[in-house]
Design an enzyme around this catalytic site. Structure first.
Site, short mmCIF file in Angstrom:
data_model
loop_
_atom_site.label_atom_id
_atom_site.label_comp_id
_atom_site.label_asym_id
_atom_site.label_seq_id
_atom_site.Cartn_x
_atom_site.Cartn_y
_atom_site.Cartn_z
N SER A 101 0.82 -1.21 0.00
CA SER A 101 0.00 0.00 0.00
C SER A 101 0.86 1.26 0.00
CB SER A 101 -0.95 -0.04 1.20
OG SER A 101 -1.94 0.94 1.10
N ASP A 239 -2.46 6.43 -3.42
CA ASP A 239 -1.31 5.79 -2.79
C ASP A 239 -0.80 4.66 -3.68
OD1 ASP A 239 -3.30 3.91 -2.37
OD2 ASP A 239 -2.65 3.40 -0.35
N ASP A 241 -1.06 1.44 -4.00
CA ASP A 241 -1.94 0.44 -4.62
C ASP A 241 -3.29 1.02 -5.01
OD1 ASP A 241 -2.94 0.61 -1.99
OD2 ASP A 241 -3.56 -1.49 -1.98
N ASP A 243 -5.82 2.29 -3.43
CA ASP A 243 -7.07 2.14 -2.70
C ASP A 243 -7.36 3.35 -1.81
OD1 ASP A 243 -5.20 1.67 -0.68
OD2 ASP A 243 -6.27 -0.06 0.16
#
EC number: 5.4.2.10
Length: 443
Positions: A101, A239, A241, A243
């Site tokens: 992440s 960010d 990834d 999400d």
């Protein structure tokens, strides 16, 4: 207490924590064996972000799954919400994302989705952990799983969003997007191109090492600077990834996940509607007061987008999220989705002829001071009793002017100390007081 899973999957420094080739292979085999036990479809989906370690960890995962007789469809580098979307669409037993992440490139991890696109609940995580600690299970050779690559998986996701929102999005302003050199790189641009958005893209040249470095949703100064330099009307920062999403207005002022939720709540008819909003323990009190004043039901979940999701389902609400930028809309998806949230916002901003700054909650927000205290080990909630009297002292001094939250990180040995008050200096002074007490009694 979970042995491997944190608040958002399993995460750590590659080779110097749980995140090794050996563990990742065992995880794949454990989930594959559990799929066999439960007689689920013997097929899963995997994706990854742009970290240099993503490739070898992914193939370790695949080898464990294949040994258990599970077929794997690899989407390549895609945002986490795309894996959730495709898991549901293709009726896979599970979806895996190799990602850490918003963390630095030296970290990596695994996020895991069940067949309904939701993250695993605590009970299922415990089952997986028990299987990891058991024997590695091989199926007979004629039952080994297969591995296939699906090229351009992002196209199906983009088409799904476009078919739902094309009639709403007609945004004429100039947009700057920060892809954090992560999974949104090139993919977010393709989505914006589909909607005909006028944009400038920054931090969209991943090299395996630069993910989240001085950019992305956890480094908002990057998008603020770019919006001012480009004289843009809106900045969107994701960010690693994708999400999470944070936006900035035409003045370069940040609108975090709380602010984004408030905008979606005001225009929920465009976003599919909702009977209420789910925030978290971190949600600014100003938003809670605003929702209640406008008779919009509001509840706080534990921090973590899967807990937001649990409460959305429990209370029958559709829209929820976190201050950090995880935003979920169950009308259209099952997890935090920075790209889709961006399109919802562009749809809303297309409907009114006013700058982004005027969509924000007007007036001063309650002031929050958040300090992360590094610890030598993960702190259990029972450890917090050691500083309970100190917290009580602060709460007495604050009275009805604010609140206190001490929260152990679910992904690293850190205690987050947050004090909220109507005065910044008061919040900071009380937070620093608690940090000293934590260092004395817990470090």
């Amino acid at each position: 207490m979970a042995k491997y899973f944190g608040t958002d999957g399993i995460r750590g420094e590659v080779a110097n924590s749980t995140i090794t080739v050996e563990f990742t292979q065992k995880l794949g085999n454990a989930v594959g064996s559990l799929i066999n036990q439960k007689n689920y479809p013997k097929f899963v989906i995997v994706g990854q972000d742009t970290r240099s370690s993503g490739g070898f960890l992914k193939f370790a995962l695949v080898s464990g799954l294949n040994a258990a007789g599970i077929d794997v469809l690899d989407l390549g580098v895609v945002p986490t919400p795309v894996v959730a979307f495709m898991t549901v669409k293709y009726r896979a037993a599970a979806g895996f994302v190799i990602t850490a992440s918003h963390n630095k490139f030296t970290d990596n991890g695994i996020k895991l989705f069940s067949s309904n696109g939701f993250k695993l609940d605590d009970a299922l995580e415990e089952e997986v952990e028990d299987m990891i600690d058991g024997d590695f299970i091989y199926q007979p050779q004629f039952k080994f799983g297969s591995y296939k690559i699906l090229a351009n998986a992002i196209d199906e996701y983009i088409e799904s969003i476009h078919s739902r929102f094309a009639k709403f999005v007609n945004y004429k302003g100039k947009v700057v997007v920060d892809c954090a050199h992560g999974a949104a790189s090139h993919n977010f641009e393709a989505l914006l191109d589909k909607f005909g958005i006028n944009y400038v893209s920054i931090a969209s040249n991943p090299d395996g090492l630069n993910i989240n470095v001085g950019c992305g949703a956890t480094c908002v100064s990057n998008i603020k600077k770019a919006v001012k330099e480009q004289k843009a009307d809106l900045g969107i920062s994701l960010d690693g990834d994708a999400d999470r999403i944070i936006i900035v207005d035409e003045n370069g002022q940040e609108i975090d996940g709380d602010g984004i939720l408030n905008i979606l709540a005001q225009y929920s008819d465009i976003c599919g509607g909702t009977n209420g909003i789910v925030g978290t323990q971190m949600t600014n009190m100003s938003y809670e007061n605003h929702y209640r004043a406008n008779k919009i039901p509001f509840i706080r979940s534990k921090v973590g987008d899967r807990y937001v999701l649990e409460d959305l389902v429990k209370y029958g609400y559709k829209i929820g999220g976190e201050s950090s930028g995880h935003v979920i809309n169950l009308n259209f998806g099952t997890t935090g989705d920075g790209l889709f949230t961006a399109i919802q916002l562009l749809a809303i901003f297309s409907q009114a002829d006013k700058p982004v700054s005027e969509f924000k909650l007007q007036g001063e927000l309650m002031q929050q001071t958040l300090i992360n205290v590094p610890l030598t080990k993960k702190v259990a909630r029972e450890d917090l009793q050691k500083v309970a009297s100190d917290v009580n002292d602060v709460e007495k001094r604050l009275g009805n002017r604010g609140r206190v939250l001490l929260r152990p990180s679910g992904t690293e040995p850190v205690l987050r100390v947050m004090v909220e008050a109507d005065d910044k200096s008061l919040a900071t002074n009380e937070a620093e007081y608690l940090v000293e007490k934590v260092k004395q009694k817990l470090v």
